[in-house]
Design a protein around this motif. Structure first.
Motif, PDB file in Angstrom:
ATOM      1  N   THR A  15       0.842  -1.206   0.000  1.00  0.00           N
ATOM      2  CA  THR A  15       0.000   0.000   0.000  1.00  0.00           C
ATOM      3  C   THR A  15       0.874   1.252   0.000  1.00  0.00           C
ATOM      4  N   THR A  16       1.968   1.202   0.756  1.00  0.00           N
ATOM      5  CA  THR A  16       2.891   2.348   0.769  1.00  0.00           C
ATOM      6  C   THR A  16       3.467   2.556  -0.629  1.00  0.00           C
ATOM      7  N   PHE A  17       3.792   1.449  -1.289  1.00  0.00           N
ATOM      8  CA  PHE A  17       4.334   1.524  -2.652  1.00  0.00           C
ATOM      9  C   PHE A  17       3.336   2.219  -3.582  1.00  0.00           C
ATOM     10  N   LEU A  18       2.073   1.791  -3.511  1.00  0.00           N
ATOM     11  CA  LEU A  18       1.053   2.391  -4.384  1.00  0.00           C
ATOM     12  C   LEU A  18       0.881   3.883  -4.059  1.00  0.00           C
ATOM     13  N   ILE A  48      -7.405   6.893  -2.997  1.00  0.00           N
ATOM     14  CA  ILE A  48      -6.009   7.295  -3.216  1.00  0.00           C
ATOM     15  C   ILE A  48      -5.724   8.662  -2.570  1.00  0.00           C
ATOM     16  N   THR A  49      -6.741   9.530  -2.506  1.00  0.00           N
ATOM     17  CA  THR A  49      -6.502  10.828  -1.877  1.00  0.00           C
ATOM     18  C   THR A  49      -6.352  10.685  -0.353  1.00  0.00           C
ATOM     19  N   VAL A  50      -7.064   9.713   0.206  1.00  0.00           N
ATOM     20  CA  VAL A  50      -6.919   9.456   1.651  1.00  0.00           C
ATOM     21  C   VAL A  50      -5.495   8.968   1.929  1.00  0.00           C
ATOM     22  N   LEU A  51      -5.033   8.064   1.079  1.00  0.00           N
ATOM     23  CA  LEU A  51      -3.675   7.528   1.237  1.00  0.00           C
ATOM     24  C   LEU A  51      -2.640   8.647   1.067  1.00  0.00           C
ATOM     25  N   PHE A  52      -2.873   9.511   0.098  1.00  0.00           N
ATOM     26  CA  PHE A  52      -1.968  10.642  -0.151  1.00  0.00           C
ATOM     27  C   PHE A  52      -1.870  11.530   1.091  1.00  0.00           C
ATOM     28  N   ALA A  64      -7.328   0.606   8.096  1.00  0.00           N
ATOM     29  CA  ALA A  64      -8.544   1.010   7.375  1.00  0.00           C
ATOM     30  C   ALA A  64      -8.190   1.427   5.942  1.00  0.00           C
ATOM     31  N   THR A  65      -7.099   2.159   5.807  1.00  0.00           N
ATOM     32  CA  THR A  65      -6.670   2.598   4.472  1.00  0.00           C
ATOM     33  C   THR A  65      -6.293   1.388   3.630  1.00  0.00           C
ATOM     34  N   LYS A  66      -5.558   0.457   4.252  1.00  0.00           N
ATOM     35  CA  LYS A  66      -5.138  -0.747   3.521  1.00  0.00           C
ATOM     36  C   LYS A  66      -6.343  -1.534   3.053  1.00  0.00           C
ATOM     37  N   GLU A  67      -7.325  -1.614   3.918  1.00  0.00           N
ATOM     38  CA  GLU A  67      -8.528  -2.377   3.598  1.00  0.00           C
ATOM     39  C   GLU A  67      -9.317  -1.701   2.475  1.00  0.00           C
ATOM     40  N   GLY A  68      -9.315  -0.373   2.505  1.00  0.00           N
ATOM     41  CA  GLY A  68     -10.139   0.385   1.558  1.00  0.00           C
ATOM     42  C   GLY A  68      -9.597   0.393   0.142  1.00  0.00           C
ATOM     43  N   ILE A  69      -8.300   0.361   0.019  1.00  0.00           N
ATOM     44  CA  ILE A  69      -7.734   0.557  -1.320  1.00  0.00           C
ATOM     45  C   ILE A  69      -7.490  -0.780  -2.018  1.00  0.00           C
ATOM     46  N   ARG A  70      -7.980  -0.881  -3.225  1.00  0.00           N
ATOM     47  CA  ARG A  70      -7.844  -2.122  -3.986  1.00  0.00           C
ATOM     48  C   ARG A  70      -7.106  -1.889  -5.308  1.00  0.00           C
ATOM     49  N   GLU A  71      -7.312  -0.707  -5.862  1.00  0.00           N
ATOM     50  CA  GLU A  71      -6.687  -0.443  -7.158  1.00  0.00           C
ATOM     51  C   GLU A  71      -6.602   1.048  -7.434  1.00  0.00           C
ATOM     52  N   MET A  72      -5.877   1.401  -8.452  1.00  0.00           N
ATOM     53  CA  MET A  72      -5.766   2.799  -8.873  1.00  0.00           C
ATOM     54  C   MET A  72      -5.738   2.803 -10.405  1.00  0.00           C
ATOM     55  N   ARG A  73      -6.599   3.652 -10.980  1.00  0.00           N
ATOM     56  CA  ARG A  73      -6.621   3.757 -12.446  1.00  0.00           C
ATOM     57  C   ARG A  73      -6.146   5.146 -12.836  1.00  0.00           C
ATOM     58  N   VAL A  74      -5.195   5.190 -13.722  1.00  0.00           N
ATOM     59  CA  VAL A  74      -4.633   6.488 -14.129  1.00  0.00           C
ATOM     60  C   VAL A  74      -4.330   6.529 -15.624  1.00  0.00           C
ATOM     61  N   HIS A  75      -4.362   7.744 -16.155  1.00  0.00           N
ATOM     62  CA  HIS A  75      -3.855   7.977 -17.501  1.00  0.00           C
ATOM     63  C   HIS A  75      -2.492   8.649 -17.316  1.00  0.00           C
ATOM     64  N   ILE A 105      -3.481  -2.980  -9.790  1.00  0.00           N
ATOM     65  CA  ILE A 105      -4.301  -3.829  -8.920  1.00  0.00           C
ATOM     66  C   ILE A 105      -3.449  -4.329  -7.761  1.00  0.00           C
ATOM     67  N   LEU A 106      -3.943  -4.108  -6.547  1.00  0.00           N
ATOM     68  CA  LEU A 106      -3.235  -4.607  -5.370  1.00  0.00           C
ATOM     69  C   LEU A 106      -3.686  -6.034  -5.099  1.00  0.00           C
ATOM     70  N   SER A 107      -2.770  -6.951  -5.212  1.00  0.00           N
ATOM     71  CA  SER A 107      -3.118  -8.336  -4.904  1.00  0.00           C
ATOM     72  C   SER A 107      -2.991  -8.532  -3.396  1.00  0.00           C
ATOM     73  N   ARG A 108      -3.951  -9.243  -2.801  1.00  0.00           N
ATOM     74  CA  ARG A 108      -3.923  -9.385  -1.341  1.00  0.00           C
ATOM     75  C   ARG A 108      -3.564 -10.796  -0.899  1.00  0.00           C
ATOM     76  N   THR A 109      -4.295 -11.752  -1.443  1.00  0.00           N
ATOM     77  CA  THR A 109      -4.140 -13.102  -0.913  1.00  0.00           C
ATOM     78  C   THR A 109      -3.524 -13.994  -1.979  1.00  0.00           C
ATOM     79  N   LEU A 110      -2.303 -13.711  -2.265  1.00  0.00           N
ATOM     80  CA  LEU A 110      -1.596 -14.442  -3.322  1.00  0.00           C
ATOM     81  C   LEU A 110      -1.645 -15.948  -3.075  1.00  0.00           C
ATOM     82  N   ASP A 111      -1.316 -16.355  -1.847  1.00  0.00           N
ATOM     83  CA  ASP A 111      -1.231 -17.782  -1.512  1.00  0.00           C
ATOM     84  C   ASP A 111      -2.567 -18.490  -1.702  1.00  0.00           C
ATOM     85  N   ASP A 112      -3.594 -17.985  -0.991  1.00  0.00           N
ATOM     86  CA  ASP A 112      -4.881 -18.690  -0.942  1.00  0.00           C
ATOM     87  C   ASP A 112      -5.531 -18.804  -2.317  1.00  0.00           C
ATOM     88  N   GLU A 113      -5.681 -17.680  -2.976  1.00  0.00           N
ATOM     89  CA  GLU A 113      -6.406 -17.672  -4.244  1.00  0.00           C
ATOM     90  C   GLU A 113      -5.682 -18.488  -5.306  1.00  0.00           C
TER      91      GLU A 113
END
Lengths: 306, 335
Positions: A15-18, A48-52, A64-75, A105-113
């Protein structure tokens, strides 16, 4: 729209990376040079603005921020660049060819899925299919967990991660065997690079700091020297060879760090802020690496069929 | 052409509108007679009360929320060609002597706007009207500009930056959706354009140390390019997301490159350099042949602001004019 899948182990700093990727976009997109522009889509703005705000106030993303953010779309667009000769000639122009649209896209559960898919489960989850359809993969590796050759890695974490990433690559390979994009761009991001142990650098026989971003061949050597022994299964999987119509491009390497202020009793660690060239504030982070990464991804975007 | 005003709580929206009204009254009664304005009765009631208060040295206490949800003026600019025609032709309605621009301030929440874009359903018809705006005026409160990161003002500005950036993206998204919709229906629309105007409000409260750190002098430049550079130097530091999304409109297919920058200040009474106790009072000008007893404010900037819209009013895309005409006809039919 090209998709960049961000995979990483727990606490590898996804999340910090994103967030830092967005910070780099905001800063490059508002600087005096006006060479780079970006536009964040409506769907991405809320999270993304909350994270910023959090990063710009010196805080790491909370749960809460980690849970909320799933992806970011940009041009993303660069002035005077594009696929055609004309757009390169018009050095002051913003041609449509100079714009690439991305979905991170932030992948969360790499192992399980992924393991479910590999063991025969059907993909009922649209999110997993999105992950498996990625055009580029940002593979985050926590540099503090890297081990020295012959040494038992700390808690075996990196070994487990190697297995998980290999499984992920296998899943992509199987998924793509049904058709779809044939080329995937792996991007290794060594996070928390300021915390890498000196003995790891010594064992890999590399300098303390990586070569500059434009020296891609030297960087590739540097990155492979550090990661090759820690992620052997992953590297074997990425090696050139027949993979059922799927081709992995040669991996690229980027290095992320963010300076922190030591945690005091009862207070979590904070991100150190520094002055910008325009006398504002920004997190004290490896900005050049993020700017170079954006440029690299833009190149991937313009090469990917639309 | 609709025009929207965005501003944070206590950023000086009502004061801005009061001063704009004051400038309109003065400028609209000048000898040249090439600018006129009209206000609907409800807006006029509110604005004249604000104006009277200011002429009495008081800042407006009432916010838009407590009064009405839309506060609007219609600006009329004499068309250049028409202005050269003989008087008896000029005064004919068929000559359409004035280009008009509907300037409105709305009291709607950002959440309502976002909900509308997501669902296509507006909780209030006003929201769709707001999103049709071609001009977006953003108030940036200079009194909140601080370089001290551990202060509430710094955090407030961070939040405000996010809010405005989100709203701008909402506008861009709506415009892009409308453009695509028109294209699909066989119409050949002009590529979408939004004209942003930034007003640096409470400019007299901008701290000297902030300007010094940014390498800026105290006076706002006159030259257009220098004004842009000066204002962008402030926006880059205090509202970077907003600035980047304005620029980013170009790569998203909604041009917002024609941004203009203005400042606003109103002189307040001080007692020998000390801060006043309680609500500050507005300094008023002395009586002169061209008027007097007016609030002492950045009149030239407000005239500049009014004049900026002259160019935009003359450039309104045809489909907006058509839509406005259709709306007006529909309103008449409903009545």
């Amino acid at each position: 729209m090209p998709q960049v899948v961000i995979v990483g182990d727990r606490d590898s700093g996804r999340t910090t990376f994103l967030g830092l990727l967005y910070v780099a976009q905001v800063q490059s997109g508002s600087d005096r040079a006006d060479r780079f522009r970006f536009h964040s889509t409506f769907e991405s703005m809320e999270e993304i603005t909350v994270l910023f705000q959090r990063l710009m106030s010196g805080g790491f993303p909370d749960s809460a921020t980690k849970e909320g953010i799933r992806e970011m779309r940009v041009h993303l667009g660069y002035r005077g660049r594009g696929r055609g000769v004309l757009s390169r000639l018009r050095s002051r122009a913003w041609s449509p060819d100079s714009v690439a649209t991305f979905r991170f896209i932030l992948s969360r559960t790499l192992d399980d899925e992924v393991s479910g898919f590999l063991h025969g489960s059907s993909v009922a989850n649209g999110r997993l299919s999105d992950i498996l359809e990625g055009d580029a993969m940002a593979i985050l590796v926590d540099s503090t967990k890297l081990g020295v050759n012959g040494e038992e890695p700390p808690e075996g974490a990196i070994e487990r991660y190697d297995v998980a990433v290999e499984a992920f690559l296998t899943a992509i390979q199987r998924w793509r065997a049904r058709g779809g994009r044939s080329r995937v761009y792996p991007v290794f991001v060594l996070t928390k690079f300021d915390g890498i142990r000196p003995e790891v650098l010594r064992a890999a026989k590399v300098d303390d700091s990586p070569p500059q971003a434009d020296r891609t061949a030297e960087r590739a050597k540097y990155g492979e020297a550090l990661l090759g022994r820690n992620l052997p299964k992953t590297f074997k999987k990425l090696a050139p060879g027949e993979k059922g119509g799927l081709e992995f491009a040669r991996p690229t390497y980027f290095f992320s760090w963010v300076r922190t202020e030591a945690a005091s009793s009862g207070r979590p660690g904070k991100i150190r802020l520094r002055r910008t060239a325009s006398f504002g504030w920004e997190p004290d982070y490896s900005k050049e690496e993020y700017v170079a990464l954006l440029e690299h991804l833009w190149g991937v975007g313009t090469r990917t069929p639309r | 052409m609709p025009c929207a005003l965005l501003g944070d709580r206590a950023s000086g929206k009502t004061t801005f509108l009061g001063l704009l009204y004051s400038a309109q009254v003065k400028y609209g009664t000048g000898v040249q007679d090439d600018f006129r304005f009209h206000a609907p009765l409800q807006s006029l009631n509110v604005m004249s009360a604000v104006y009277e208060g200011m002429k009495d040295g008081r800042f407006p206490s009432a916010t838009l929320k407590e009064e009405i949800t839309e506060l609007g003026f219609i600006f009329g600019y004499l068309r250049k060609v028409v202005g050269k025609l003989p008087y008896y032709i000029r005064k004919q309605n068929w000559a359409r002597p004035f280009s008009t621009l509907r300037f409105s301030a709305y009291d709607v929440s950002g959440e309502d706007i976002e909900e509308f874009i997501e669902s296509g359903i507006a909780s209030r018809p006003l929201i769709q009207q707001l999103l049709k705006s071609v001009v977006v005026v953003v108030l940036v409160d200079c009194s909140k500009m601080t370089t001290e990161i551990d202060t509430p003002a710094y955090k407030k500005m961070l939040r405000y930056d996010s809010t405005v950036a989100k709203l701008l993206v909402s506008f861009q998204t709506y415009k892009k959706q409308e453009y695509e919709r028109l294209k699909e229906s066989g119409v050949k629309p002009e590529p979408p354009v939004i004209y942003p105007a930034f007003v640096l409000s409470k400019f007299d409260n901008l701290r000297d140390d902030v300007l010094a750190r940014l390498g800026l002098h105290q006076g706002f430049p006159q030259d257009k390019k220098a004004r842009r550079e000066y204002a962008e130097a402030l926006l880059r530091v205090f509202v970077p997301q907003t600035l980047s999304q304005i620029r980013g409109g170009k790569v998203a297919g909604v041009n917002m490159d024609k941004a203009e920058y203005f400042l606003s200040w109103v002189r307040t009474e001080t007692q020998e350099g000390m801060d006043p106790v309680g609500q500050p009072r507005i300094v008023r000008t002395g009586f002169r042949p061209e008027g007097g007893g007016e609030p002492d404010f950045a009149y030239d900037e407000y005239v500049h602001f009014i004049e900026h819209f002259r160019h935009i009013a003359h450039k309104i895309p045809d489909e907006i004019l058509e839509a406005e005409k259709f709306q007006a006809e529909a309103a008449v039919r409903t009545a």
